[in-house]
Each structure stands twice: as structure tokens, then as C-alpha cells.
Design a protein around this motif. Sequence first.
Motif, PDB file in Angstrom:
ATOM      1  N   ALA A   8      14.294  46.066  39.848  1.00  0.00           N
ATOM      2  CA  ALA A   8      14.321  45.349  38.579  1.00  0.00           C
ATOM      3  C   ALA A   8      12.889  44.942  38.266  1.00  0.00           C
ATOM      4  O   ALA A   8      12.253  44.221  39.037  1.00  0.00           O
ATOM      5  N   VAL A   9      12.371  45.418  37.146  1.00  0.00           N
ATOM      6  CA  VAL A   9      10.962  45.236  36.796  1.00  0.00           C
ATOM      7  C   VAL A   9      10.831  44.211  35.676  1.00  0.00           C
ATOM      8  O   VAL A   9      11.548  44.267  34.672  1.00  0.00           O
ATOM      9  N   GLY A  10       9.880  43.284  35.849  1.00  0.00           N
ATOM     10  CA  GLY A  10       9.537  42.333  34.795  1.00  0.00           C
ATOM     11  C   GLY A  10       8.097  42.563  34.377  1.00  0.00           C
ATOM     12  O   GLY A  10       7.212  42.673  35.227  1.00  0.00           O
ATOM     13  N   VAL A  11       7.865  42.655  33.068  1.00  0.00           N
ATOM     14  CA  VAL A  11       6.534  42.982  32.546  1.00  0.00           C
ATOM     15  C   VAL A  11       5.930  41.760  31.866  1.00  0.00           C
ATOM     16  O   VAL A  11       6.472  41.237  30.894  1.00  0.00           O
ATOM     17  N   VAL A  12       4.801  41.320  32.392  1.00  0.00           N
ATOM     18  CA  VAL A  12       4.035  40.200  31.812  1.00  0.00           C
ATOM     19  C   VAL A  12       2.604  40.696  31.567  1.00  0.00           C
ATOM     20  O   VAL A  12       1.833  40.835  32.489  1.00  0.00           O
ATOM     21  N   SER A  13       2.206  41.078  30.402  1.00  0.00           N
ATOM     22  CA  SER A  13       2.950  41.016  29.155  1.00  0.00           C
ATOM     23  C   SER A  13       3.022  42.413  28.544  1.00  0.00           C
ATOM     24  O   SER A  13       2.403  43.339  29.068  1.00  0.00           O
ATOM     25  N   ALA A  14       3.698  42.526  27.389  1.00  0.00           N
ATOM     26  CA  ALA A  14       3.907  43.826  26.765  1.00  0.00           C
ATOM     27  C   ALA A  14       2.714  44.217  25.896  1.00  0.00           C
ATOM     28  O   ALA A  14       2.846  44.540  24.724  1.00  0.00           O
ATOM     29  N   GLY A  15       1.509  44.180  26.492  1.00  0.00           N
ATOM     30  CA  GLY A  15       0.322  44.659  25.809  1.00  0.00           C
ATOM     31  C   GLY A  15       0.233  46.169  25.916  1.00  0.00           C
ATOM     32  O   GLY A  15       1.205  46.843  26.267  1.00  0.00           O
TER      33      GLY A  15
END
Length: 297
Positions: A8-15
Amino acid sequence: MTRPARLAVGVVSAGRVGAVLGAALARAGHVVVAASGVSKASVRRAEELLPDVPLLSPDEVAARADLVLLAVPDDALGGLVRGLVATESLRPGQIVVHTSGAHGVDVLAPAAEIGVLPLALHPAMTFTGRAEDLHRVVACCVGVTAGEGDPAGWSVGEALVVEMGAEPVRVPEAVRPLYHAALTHGANHLATLVTECVGLLRNAGIEPAERVISPLLSAALDNALRHGDRALTGPVARGDVGTVRKHVGVLRDAAPDTVPAYLALARRAAHRAADAGVLRADAVPEILSVLDEETER
């Protein structure tokens, strides 16, 4: 090489970088469960590259993820990591990856102290933040840095890069700043040089400027990568003092701000051409003397 399980991947941030790498990980079979992004551009990228992924605060993104991807500016990274630790958004066993070229894993030390696996994965390419970047990722190298004496970390980092379709290259912590300086000097200054040359052509009334210069620059880059300093050509490498003087003179009139860069690069070209045997030894003193003379004007 150890292959990471489905994460499970969390992206910080969607730049530009985060959205593309999040999409690349999703393409590899992982699941992007959340991302952060507040600007209109970030929201648009998330909609295009990470469809149906909820946009949450960074601490909420991190709390939901097995792999936390931190794609924030270099100077913001340390504070973000400390903040995620302070809010207990990270937990032991998570993988925390940042994409900064300037940092290794030392910047992730507060997270590593609570049992997080720290990794630095820096793609050696420029990003537009659009879908075509997913194709470019496949052709690029990614600088991988893991903790010293952490074979599992190196293996996980390399496996993630391979899953995204890129080529992993190990970059030890100690040389990370020099690695990043080399890439920045090449990519950023190349872009500056190219756009400045296009501007000079336009000032001379030459159009289409990009079309005129593109084959020359493409060939020069290819030759330099294939043959190194032996690929150097032009008036400096030939020792054509008169042409160099003429160049500097016309640049002083048409684009004076360009003159210092022209002279600095010409001097570096002269030294490298001399060391490679491209510029005749007897021509070196004269060409350097002219460049010094013009610099002092």
C-alpha cells in the motif's frame, strides 16, 4: 534480488515526481492508497495519474501506507520527516522512500530510529508531471541509497526500481552530494545553455531557431557521451583565436550577459581539449591568453 510484496503506497506529495512514481509503482502491481496535494497542479496530476486516489493530509497519507513516498523539495524533507515522526504517523516496518537527489538516508534518521526502513531513490531524469514521463522512467537510471550495512535495504530499493522498469545504480551516502551536483550541473545548466542559444538565434532573426540548432546539439551530446573530450570541436578546440575574438565582440554588443558564461565554458573547453590532445599544445597559451584578456575587459 528480493522482490517487495504488494504494498500500500502513500504519496507525499503529488508533484511532478511523486505523481509519476506513484503511477509507476501502481503499474508494477502496488496499490496507491492515498496522496497529498493542495495546489491546482497537484490535484490535476493526481486526477490524471492517480485516479480515484483520495487526497489527504501528509500524516493521514503516511498512516495508511506500507510504503511512504516523500517527493517534496530538498529543503522541506527534513522537517517533514520530523513532523511525521512527532505525529506518530509512521510505524515500525514501514518503508519510507524519498526522491531527493541531494540527500541520502541520513535525512530519514528520525524515522529509522523508530524502525522504519529508509531508502533514497532519485530518478536521473527531468519530470513534466505528465503521462509521458511513465515511458521515460523505463529508460532512466535511479540512484539508490540505503543504510550502511543494510543489505536488505539495498535489495528492497533496487527491487522497487526494477519493478518500475528503471535501472538501479548504487550511490553510497558519502558521495550523494557530488552525484547530485554532477546531474544538476549537466541537466540544469544544459537547459540554460540551450535556451540561451535559441534566444541568440532569434535575436539574429534566425527561425525556426529550435529546428536549426536541434540536430547540432543532439549530435554533440551523442558524440560527447560516446567519445568524451575527443568529441570537442569548434574554434576553441581548433585554436582559432580570431574567431573567438569575433564571437566575444558580437556577444558584447548583442547579449552582454552571455559573455561571462561563454568565456568560462570556452576556458574549460580549452583545458579539456588540451588534456585530450585535441587542441595543439602550441596553441594553448594563445587561446588562453585571449580568453583571459577578454575576461578582464
